[in-house]
Design a protein around this motif. Structure first.
Motif, PDB file in Angstrom:
ATOM      1  N   LYS A  48     -47.117  23.098 -22.493  1.00  8.63           N
ATOM      2  CA  LYS A  48     -47.166  23.683 -21.621  1.00  8.63           C
ATOM      3  C   LYS A  48     -45.530  23.562 -20.803  1.00  8.63           C
ATOM      4  N   ILE A  49     -44.902  24.684 -19.839  1.00  6.70           N
ATOM      5  CA  ILE A  49     -43.817  23.974 -19.599  1.00  6.70           C
ATOM      6  C   ILE A  49     -43.933  24.070 -18.200  1.00  6.70           C
ATOM      7  N   GLY A  50     -43.330  22.888 -17.600  1.00  4.53           N
ATOM      8  CA  GLY A  50     -43.346  23.024 -15.684  1.00  4.53           C
ATOM      9  C   GLY A  50     -41.607  23.287 -15.491  1.00  4.53           C
ATOM     10  N   ILE A  51     -41.279  24.718 -15.093  1.00  3.52           N
ATOM     11  CA  ILE A  51     -39.942  24.909 -14.693  1.00  3.52           C
ATOM     12  C   ILE A  51     -39.632  24.750 -13.235  1.00  3.52           C
ATOM     13  N   ILE A  52     -38.223  23.379 -12.772  1.00  3.91           N
ATOM     14  CA  ILE A  52     -37.752  23.275 -11.253  1.00  3.91           C
ATOM     15  C   ILE A  52     -36.750  24.153 -11.066  1.00  3.91           C
ATOM     16  N   GLY A  53     -37.395  25.067 -10.713  1.00  4.66           N
ATOM     17  CA  GLY A  53     -36.046  26.677 -10.131  1.00  4.66           C
ATOM     18  C   GLY A  53     -36.025  27.445 -11.228  1.00  4.66           C
ATOM     19  N   THR A  54     -36.960  28.247 -10.131  1.00  3.47           N
ATOM     20  CA  THR A  54     -36.270  29.547 -11.233  1.00  3.47           C
ATOM     21  C   THR A  54     -35.993  30.430 -10.880  1.00  3.47           C
ATOM     22  N   GLY A  55     -34.464  30.313 -10.679  1.00  2.00           N
ATOM     23  CA  GLY A  55     -33.086  31.271 -10.997  1.00  2.00           C
ATOM     24  C   GLY A  55     -33.191  32.197 -11.640  1.00  2.00           C
ATOM     25  N   LYS A  56     -32.109  31.798 -11.838  1.00  2.00           N
ATOM     26  CA  LYS A  56     -31.510  33.312 -13.409  1.00  2.00           C
ATOM     27  C   LYS A  56     -31.727  32.651 -14.431  1.00  2.00           C
ATOM     28  N   ILE A  57     -31.091  31.643 -13.943  1.00  3.42           N
ATOM     29  CA  ILE A  57     -31.429  31.092 -16.115  1.00  3.42           C
ATOM     30  C   ILE A  57     -33.363  30.501 -16.407  1.00  3.42           C
ATOM     31  N   GLY A  58     -33.265  29.851 -14.769  1.00  2.00           N
ATOM     32  CA  GLY A  58     -34.789  29.225 -15.221  1.00  2.00           C
ATOM     33  C   GLY A  58     -36.420  30.218 -15.524  1.00  2.00           C
ATOM     34  N   GLY A  59     -36.242  31.237 -14.335  1.00  3.73           N
ATOM     35  CA  GLY A  59     -36.449  32.725 -14.242  1.00  3.73           C
ATOM     36  C   GLY A  59     -36.627  33.276 -15.400  1.00  3.73           C
ATOM     37  N   ALA A  60     -35.101  33.584 -16.636  1.00  4.80           N
ATOM     38  CA  ALA A  60     -35.187  34.004 -18.083  1.00  4.80           C
ATOM     39  C   ALA A  60     -35.657  33.415 -19.325  1.00  4.80           C
ATOM     40  N   LEU A  61     -35.660  32.235 -19.392  1.00  4.55           N
ATOM     41  CA  LEU A  61     -36.548  31.656 -20.072  1.00  4.55           C
ATOM     42  C   LEU A  61     -38.038  31.266 -19.979  1.00  4.55           C
ATOM     43  N   ALA A  62     -38.348  31.758 -18.307  1.00  2.00           N
ATOM     44  CA  ALA A  62     -40.052  31.377 -18.653  1.00  2.00           C
ATOM     45  C   ALA A  62     -40.022  33.093 -19.346  1.00  2.00           C
ATOM     46  N   ARG A  63     -39.490  33.611 -18.661  1.00  2.00           N
ATOM     47  CA  ARG A  63     -40.249  34.918 -19.491  1.00  2.00           C
ATOM     48  C   ARG A  63     -40.208  34.987 -20.727  1.00  2.00           C
ATOM     49  N   LEU A  64     -38.935  34.297 -21.277  1.00  8.60           N
ATOM     50  CA  LEU A  64     -38.852  34.269 -23.383  1.00  8.60           C
ATOM     51  C   LEU A  64     -40.348  33.319 -23.546  1.00  8.60           C
ATOM     52  N   TRP A  65     -40.409  31.965 -22.818  1.00  7.23           N
ATOM     53  CA  TRP A  65     -41.069  31.029 -23.476  1.00  7.23           C
ATOM     54  C   TRP A  65     -42.614  31.821 -23.293  1.00  7.23           C
ATOM     55  N   VAL A  66     -43.208  32.714 -22.007  1.00  6.12           N
ATOM     56  CA  VAL A  66     -43.974  33.736 -21.909  1.00  6.12           C
ATOM     57  C   VAL A  66     -44.265  34.453 -23.392  1.00  6.12           C
ATOM     58  N   LYS A  67     -43.528  35.565 -23.699  1.00  2.97           N
ATOM     59  CA  LYS A  67     -43.299  35.966 -24.632  1.00  2.97           C
ATOM     60  C   LYS A  67     -43.876  35.432 -25.823  1.00  2.97           C
ATOM     61  N   ALA A  68     -43.269  33.657 -25.890  1.00  2.00           N
ATOM     62  CA  ALA A  68     -43.517  33.441 -27.446  1.00  2.00           C
ATOM     63  C   ALA A  68     -44.468  32.915 -27.800  1.00  2.00           C
ATOM     64  N   GLY A  69     -45.729  32.698 -26.340  1.00  2.00           N
ATOM     65  CA  GLY A  69     -47.074  32.616 -25.997  1.00  2.00           C
ATOM     66  C   GLY A  69     -46.624  30.720 -25.549  1.00  2.00           C
ATOM     67  N   TYR A  70     -45.947  30.478 -24.769  1.00  2.00           N
ATOM     68  CA  TYR A  70     -46.236  29.243 -23.913  1.00  2.00           C
ATOM     69  C   TYR A  70     -46.444  29.908 -22.919  1.00  2.00           C
ATOM     70  N   GLU A  71     -47.396  28.172 -21.989  1.00  2.00           N
ATOM     71  CA  GLU A  71     -47.888  29.053 -20.275  1.00  2.00           C
ATOM     72  C   GLU A  71     -46.702  27.992 -19.462  1.00  2.00           C
ATOM     73  N   VAL A  72     -46.831  28.342 -18.609  1.00  2.00           N
ATOM     74  CA  VAL A  72     -44.985  27.778 -17.919  1.00  2.00           C
ATOM     75  C   VAL A  72     -45.779  28.151 -16.452  1.00  2.00           C
ATOM     76  N   LEU A  73     -44.843  27.439 -15.492  1.00  2.71           N
ATOM     77  CA  LEU A  73     -45.552  27.017 -14.195  1.00  2.71           C
ATOM     78  C   LEU A  73     -43.999  27.339 -13.425  1.00  2.71           C
ATOM     79  N   ILE A  74     -43.869  27.903 -13.094  1.00  5.59           N
ATOM     80  CA  ILE A  74     -42.680  28.515 -11.884  1.00  5.59           C
ATOM     81  C   ILE A  74     -42.915  27.797 -10.586  1.00  5.59           C
ATOM     82  N   SER A  75     -41.138  27.131 -10.678  1.00  5.47           N
ATOM     83  CA  SER A  75     -41.467  26.555  -8.561  1.00  5.47           C
ATOM     84  C   SER A  75     -40.117  26.843  -8.324  1.00  5.47           C
TER      85      SER A  75
END
Length: 252
Positions: free
Chosen positions: A46-73
């Protein structure tokens, strides 16, 4: 016993011996060969993301695609609901505090000037966790703190601002556009430099770099994070892992 009986008896004994041999267990052809290693799938974190801007948002997409669970904030979590809907059931939205508490691993991707407040406000939730931090200091935006970080190096500066975490500098030397467009590209993957004083944290960060579609390059401890800070020759350059190691003087 006449000759015919002796021949018959010998024949029966030969047949019995042949049948006994057939019943013996047959040795396996590869009994002495080592067994092939069983491939292991890393349990999604489970990955918590503090700051879901351009970098955080891009990584959220990639990690979800890889099967991880994320909480974007972000400071305005309601604005992230459309992104969470796009990402599907493995993504949820929350506050930075909730992201810090949620993640087995936490990504902090905020303007560098916001890092001191993140460290103060969420110290309890972040304590002892692996934290990947991506920020780059710009004096015109982040003020004197950025000037200090430029001189001292972001690895050491971020470590002081985020006490008690297992800090990894990562994903700061690639643009958001390249992060999205170069993930898992054909041929040799783009190298991503990472640095930490914690070996286990480096292993976890390497796992997440690979999951995002890149090749991790361990540069060293946090002191060496300055080697891929903003303004260095490797900053935002699309280099393979081999090229990156060469530029940074690392063994191939």
């Amino acid at each position: 016993m006449n000759r015919a009986m002796r021949i018959r008896r010998a024949s029966l004994l030969g047949l019995a011996s042949a049948l006994a041999l057939l019943l013996l267990p047959v040795p396996r052809a590869h009994a002495s060969a080592p067994e092939k290693a069983v491939s292991r799938t890393v349990k999604p974190r489970k990955i918590g993301i503090i700051g879901t801007g351009k970098i955080g948002g891009a990584l959220a997409r990639l990690w979800v695609k890889a099967g991880y669970e994320v909480l974007i904030s972000s400071r305005h979590p309601e604005e992230l609901k459309p992104l969470a809907e796009q990402l599907g059931p493995k993504a949820r939205v929350g506050t930075p505090r909730e992201a810090a508490a949620y993640g087995d691993v936490v990504l902090i991707s905020v303007p560098y000037g916001a890092l001191p407040q993140i460290g103060r406000d969420h110290a309890k939730q972040l304590s002892g966790k692996v934290v990947l931090e991506t920020g780059n200091p710009y004096p015109q935006r982040d003020g004197p703190l950025a000037e200090e970080a430029r001189l001292k190096g972001t690895g050491q500066t971020s470590k002081a601002l985020l006490p008690g975490v297992r800090l990894v500098r990562a994903f700061n030397a690639i643009s958001a556009v390249d992060l999205s467009n170069q993930s898992g590209r054909e041929g040799t993957l783009v190298g991503i430099p990472i640095a930490s004083d914690d070996e286990e944290a480096l292993k976890i960060a390497s796992e997440l770099v690979k999951a995002a579609g890149f090749e991790p390059v361990v540069v060293g401890g946090l002191e060496r994070a300055k080697d891929f800070d903003v303004g260095t020759p490797v900053y935002t350059r699309l280099l393979t892992a081999e090229e990156l190691r060469k530029h940074l003087g690392l063994p191939q």
